[in-house]
Design a protein around this motif. Sequence first.
Motif, PDB file in Angstrom:
ATOM      1  N   ASP A   1      41.408  32.730  33.244  1.00  0.00           N
ATOM      2  CA  ASP A   1      42.627  32.583  34.026  1.00  0.00           C
ATOM      3  C   ASP A   1      43.282  31.236  33.753  1.00  0.00           C
ATOM      4  OD1 ASP A   1      42.333  35.059  35.243  1.00  0.00           O
ATOM      5  OD2 ASP A   1      41.154  34.235  36.904  1.00  0.00           O
TER       6      ASP A   1
ATOM      7  N   ASP B   1      46.968  28.861  34.712  1.00  0.00           N
ATOM      8  CA  ASP B   1      48.150  28.701  35.549  1.00  0.00           C
ATOM      9  C   ASP B   1      49.347  28.382  34.671  1.00  0.00           C
ATOM     10  OD1 ASP B   1      46.830  29.064  37.983  1.00  0.00           O
ATOM     11  OD2 ASP B   1      46.226  26.958  38.053  1.00  0.00           O
TER      12      ASP B   1
ATOM     13  N   GLU C   1      49.891  33.122  37.436  1.00  0.00           N
ATOM     14  CA  GLU C   1      48.520  33.061  36.937  1.00  0.00           C
ATOM     15  C   GLU C   1      48.396  34.096  35.829  1.00  0.00           C
ATOM     16  OE1 GLU C   1      44.336  34.300  38.688  1.00  0.00           O
ATOM     17  OE2 GLU C   1      45.100  32.466  39.639  1.00  0.00           O
TER      18      GLU C   1
END
Length: 163
Positions: free
Chosen positions: A19, A21, A12
Amino acid sequence: DLTVFTWRHNDELTFDDVDYDLRKFGVGLTLVKDIWQFNTEYMKAEGMLFLSPLFKNQSGGTLYATKDNDATGWYVDLGAFVTRNWLLGIRYDTLLQEPVDDAYSRELKTAAFAAQYYFTKQKNIALNYEVLDYDYGKQQLLSEQYAWNITLSDNSVDNRLGV
């Protein structure tokens, strides 16, 4: 000796307080038999990617901050000990980075020819000649400045000799 492997990495990342991934995985195999060594691997990444070489005047390249980027890559290499101390090899690899914006896609391909001399099992010297073929995206979809940066990057890439 045959080794089959797989790996997975999830991360992450935070960029500008958002944020993201990043998911990566790979599968491959290594085979060592008599004088021969064979290796191959397939890899895939999804999420926030680092695009290289850089487009903007930024050190370290460009982080392409979005959740839906893709990249795939693979390599295959073959080597043989032609004497007790000399290993000769060839390798081909490719990386296709496909961010959400097609203008920034790139395909990096390398063919390498190698010679290694082993003084001992732990000490060797390696000579590699790499033939590089890089495609830096769809310039017609970019602004004039970005297209100019791509041309600079493209013109700066040549084959490489390493020791």
